[in-house]
Design a protein around this motif. Sequence first.
Motif, PDB file in Angstrom:
ATOM      1  N   ALA A   3     -91.519 -12.487  29.046  1.00 26.34           N
ATOM      2  CA  ALA A   3     -92.353 -12.618  30.243  1.00 26.34           C
ATOM      3  C   ALA A   3     -91.790 -13.671  31.189  1.00 26.34           C
ATOM      4  O   ALA A   3     -91.838 -13.516  32.400  1.00 26.34           O
ATOM      5  CB  ALA A   3     -93.779 -12.971  29.851  1.00 26.34           C
ATOM      6  N   ASP A   4     -91.248 -14.784  30.642  1.00 28.47           N
ATOM      7  CA  ASP A   4     -90.668 -15.814  31.497  1.00 28.47           C
ATOM      8  C   ASP A   4     -89.416 -15.315  32.202  1.00 28.47           C
ATOM      9  O   ASP A   4     -89.126 -15.690  33.328  1.00 28.47           O
ATOM     10  CB  ASP A   4     -90.328 -17.067  30.679  1.00 28.47           C
ATOM     11  N   ASP A   5     -88.639 -14.471  31.528  1.00 28.21           N
ATOM     12  CA  ASP A   5     -87.409 -13.955  32.120  1.00 28.21           C
ATOM     13  C   ASP A   5     -87.702 -12.965  33.242  1.00 28.21           C
ATOM     14  O   ASP A   5     -86.897 -12.794  34.147  1.00 28.21           O
ATOM     15  CB  ASP A   5     -86.548 -13.283  31.052  1.00 28.21           C
ATOM     16  N   ASP A   6     -88.852 -12.283  33.194  1.00 24.11           N
ATOM     17  CA  ASP A   6     -89.182 -11.259  34.179  1.00 24.11           C
ATOM     18  C   ASP A   6     -89.918 -11.817  35.398  1.00 24.11           C
ATOM     19  O   ASP A   6     -89.995 -11.150  36.417  1.00 24.11           O
ATOM     20  CB  ASP A   6     -90.028 -10.170  33.546  1.00 24.11           C
ATOM     21  N   ASP A   7     -90.485 -13.029  35.310  1.00 23.13           N
ATOM     22  CA  ASP A   7     -91.243 -13.604  36.416  1.00 23.13           C
ATOM     23  C   ASP A   7     -90.318 -14.360  37.354  1.00 23.13           C
ATOM     24  O   ASP A   7     -89.629 -15.290  36.947  1.00 23.13           O
ATOM     25  CB  ASP A   7     -92.328 -14.560  35.902  1.00 23.13           C
ATOM     26  N   TYR A   8     -90.302 -13.937  38.617  1.00 24.57           N
ATOM     27  CA  TYR A   8     -89.491 -14.605  39.633  1.00 24.57           C
ATOM     28  C   TYR A   8     -90.405 -15.085  40.744  1.00 24.57           C
ATOM     29  O   TYR A   8     -91.385 -14.431  41.089  1.00 24.57           O
ATOM     30  CB  TYR A   8     -88.425 -13.663  40.203  1.00 24.57           C
ATOM     31  N   VAL A   9     -90.056 -16.229  41.323  1.00 28.00           N
ATOM     32  CA  VAL A   9     -90.835 -16.841  42.396  1.00 28.00           C
ATOM     33  C   VAL A   9     -89.893 -17.095  43.563  1.00 28.00           C
ATOM     34  O   VAL A   9     -88.763 -17.547  43.376  1.00 28.00           O
ATOM     35  CB  VAL A   9     -91.479 -18.162  41.916  1.00 28.00           C
ATOM     36  N   TYR A  10     -90.370 -16.820  44.781  1.00 28.35           N
ATOM     37  CA  TYR A  10     -89.562 -17.072  45.973  1.00 28.35           C
ATOM     38  C   TYR A  10     -89.610 -18.555  46.311  1.00 28.35           C
ATOM     39  O   TYR A  10     -90.665 -19.111  46.562  1.00 28.35           O
ATOM     40  CB  TYR A  10     -90.068 -16.252  47.153  1.00 28.35           C
ATOM     41  N   ASP A  11     -88.466 -19.209  46.302  1.00 27.06           N
ATOM     42  CA  ASP A  11     -88.356 -20.632  46.638  1.00 27.06           C
ATOM     43  C   ASP A  11     -88.058 -20.757  48.129  1.00 27.06           C
ATOM     44  O   ASP A  11     -86.974 -20.391  48.582  1.00 27.06           O
ATOM     45  CB  ASP A  11     -87.246 -21.280  45.807  1.00 27.06           C
ATOM     46  N   GLU A  12     -89.038 -21.265  48.905  1.00 29.71           N
ATOM     47  CA  GLU A  12     -88.872 -21.368  50.351  1.00 29.71           C
ATOM     48  C   GLU A  12     -87.804 -22.365  50.752  1.00 29.71           C
ATOM     49  O   GLU A  12     -87.170 -22.211  51.795  1.00 29.71           O
ATOM     50  CB  GLU A  12     -90.201 -21.739  51.001  1.00 29.71           C
ATOM     51  N   ALA A  13     -87.593 -23.386  49.951  1.00 26.70           N
ATOM     52  CA  ALA A  13     -86.593 -24.402  50.289  1.00 26.70           C
ATOM     53  C   ALA A  13     -85.188 -23.831  50.259  1.00 26.70           C
ATOM     54  O   ALA A  13     -84.383 -24.089  51.163  1.00 26.70           O
ATOM     55  CB  ALA A  13     -86.707 -25.586  49.330  1.00 26.70           C
ATOM     56  N   SER A  14     -84.866 -23.026  49.241  1.00 24.83           N
ATOM     57  CA  SER A  14     -83.514 -22.476  49.124  1.00 24.83           C
ATOM     58  C   SER A  14     -83.403 -21.071  49.708  1.00 24.83           C
ATOM     59  O   SER A  14     -82.309 -20.607  49.993  1.00 24.83           O
ATOM     60  CB  SER A  14     -83.082 -22.452  47.652  1.00 24.83           C
ATOM     61  N   GLY A  15     -84.543 -20.383  49.856  1.00 19.89           N
ATOM     62  CA  GLY A  15     -84.523 -19.024  50.380  1.00 19.89           C
ATOM     63  C   GLY A  15     -84.087 -18.001  49.349  1.00 19.89           C
ATOM     64  O   GLY A  15     -83.623 -16.919  49.696  1.00 19.89           O
ATOM     65  N   GLU A  16     -84.230 -18.323  48.068  1.00 20.76           N
ATOM     66  CA  GLU A  16     -83.786 -17.431  47.007  1.00 20.76           C
ATOM     67  C   GLU A  16     -84.928 -17.162  46.030  1.00 20.76           C
ATOM     68  O   GLU A  16     -85.867 -17.931  45.927  1.00 20.76           O
ATOM     69  CB  GLU A  16     -82.635 -18.072  46.230  1.00 20.76           C
ATOM     70  N   TRP A  17     -84.813 -16.046  45.316  1.00 22.14           N
ATOM     71  CA  TRP A  17     -85.737 -15.743  44.228  1.00 22.14           C
ATOM     72  C   TRP A  17     -85.202 -16.406  42.973  1.00 22.14           C
ATOM     73  O   TRP A  17     -84.054 -16.189  42.590  1.00 22.14           O
ATOM     74  CB  TRP A  17     -85.851 -14.239  44.023  1.00 22.14           C
ATOM     75  N   VAL A  18     -86.009 -17.227  42.328  1.00 25.34           N
ATOM     76  CA  VAL A  18     -85.580 -17.941  41.132  1.00 25.34           C
ATOM     77  C   VAL A  18     -86.567 -17.656  40.005  1.00 25.34           C
ATOM     78  O   VAL A  18     -87.738 -17.371  40.253  1.00 25.34           O
ATOM     79  CB  VAL A  18     -85.488 -19.461  41.372  1.00 25.34           C
ATOM     80  N   PRO A  19     -86.102 -17.747  38.748  1.00 26.36           N
ATOM     81  CA  PRO A  19     -87.030 -17.565  37.620  1.00 26.36           C
ATOM     82  C   PRO A  19     -88.141 -18.611  37.669  1.00 26.36           C
ATOM     83  O   PRO A  19     -87.908 -19.769  38.028  1.00 26.36           O
ATOM     84  CB  PRO A  19     -86.147 -17.771  36.396  1.00 26.36           C
ATOM     85  N   ALA A  20     -89.346 -18.225  37.328  1.00 20.07           N
ATOM     86  CA  ALA A  20     -90.498 -19.132  37.385  1.00 20.07           C
ATOM     87  C   ALA A  20     -90.289 -20.344  36.496  1.00 20.07           C
ATOM     88  O   ALA A  20     -90.704 -21.448  36.848  1.00 20.07           O
ATOM     89  CB  ALA A  20     -91.768 -18.391  36.990  1.00 20.07           C
ATOM     90  N   SER A  21     -89.627 -20.172  35.358  1.00 19.57           N
ATOM     91  CA  SER A  21     -89.393 -21.300  34.460  1.00 19.57           C
ATOM     92  C   SER A  21     -88.451 -22.320  35.098  1.00 19.57           C
ATOM     93  O   SER A  21     -88.615 -23.521  34.919  1.00 19.57           O
ATOM     94  CB  SER A  21     -88.815 -20.805  33.136  1.00 19.57           C
ATOM     95  N   GLN A  22     -87.475 -21.867  35.872  1.00 21.11           N
ATOM     96  CA  GLN A  22     -86.539 -22.778  36.540  1.00 21.11           C
ATOM     97  C   GLN A  22     -87.240 -23.539  37.667  1.00 21.11           C
ATOM     98  O   GLN A  22     -87.023 -24.722  37.852  1.00 21.11           O
ATOM     99  CB  GLN A  22     -85.361 -21.994  37.106  1.00 21.11           C
ATOM    100  N   LEU A  23     -88.110 -22.872  38.403  1.00 22.47           N
ATOM    101  CA  LEU A  23     -88.837 -23.518  39.491  1.00 22.47           C
ATOM    102  C   LEU A  23     -89.806 -24.555  38.955  1.00 22.47           C
ATOM    103  O   LEU A  23     -89.951 -25.633  39.514  1.00 22.47           O
ATOM    104  CB  LEU A  23     -89.585 -22.484  40.333  1.00 22.47           C
ATOM    105  N   ALA A  24     -90.464 -24.294  37.854  1.00 20.13           N
ATOM    106  CA  ALA A  24     -91.396 -25.246  37.252  1.00 20.13           C
ATOM    107  C   ALA A  24     -90.658 -26.495  36.800  1.00 20.13           C
ATOM    108  O   ALA A  24     -91.159 -27.604  36.927  1.00 20.13           O
ATOM    109  CB  ALA A  24     -92.130 -24.612  36.075  1.00 20.13           C
ATOM    110  N   GLY A  25     -89.435 -26.357  36.302  1.00 17.92           N
ATOM    111  CA  GLY A  25     -88.639 -27.512  35.885  1.00 17.92           C
ATOM    112  C   GLY A  25     -88.188 -28.333  37.076  1.00 17.92           C
ATOM    113  O   GLY A  25     -88.097 -29.550  37.016  1.00 17.92           O
ATOM    114  N   ALA A  26     -87.911 -27.690  38.210  1.00 16.97           N
ATOM    115  CA  ALA A  26     -87.457 -28.406  39.401  1.00 16.97           C
ATOM    116  C   ALA A  26     -88.583 -29.177  40.050  1.00 16.97           C
ATOM    117  O   ALA A  26     -88.357 -30.136  40.765  1.00 16.97           O
ATOM    118  CB  ALA A  26     -86.860 -27.418  40.403  1.00 16.97           C
TER     119      ALA A  26
END
Length: 104
Positions: A3-26
């Motif tokens: 489920a973590d690998d399939d969830d992507y979130v749009y990061d407005e700062a970078s303009g890219e779709w990133v995995p939700a787990s990576q965004l939570a760590g940032a």
Amino acid sequence: MAADDDDYVYDEASGEWVPASQLAGAAGGSGGDAVVVRDAVGNVLADGDQVTLIKDLAVKGAGQTLKRGTLIKSIRLTGDAQEIDCKYEGIKGLVLRAEFVKKR
């Protein structure tokens, strides 16, 4: 795990779709430009936004009180999640806490 690998979130700062787990760590605070400033009702603030005060504020050193509903034009973010830098006639170096403003 899948489920973590399939969830992507749009990061407005970078303009890219990133995995939700990576965004939570940032969001932990390691990025210098990734500070998100929110107003009193949760709206995201950006440089150049207009805000209004939601409370009367006594300005230290200026001998002046900014009244509720006062429009502040063209704010600048400071890098702190709770402070915004702004200009107002007659007051130099005005820094307001984001919890006392609402985006217009």
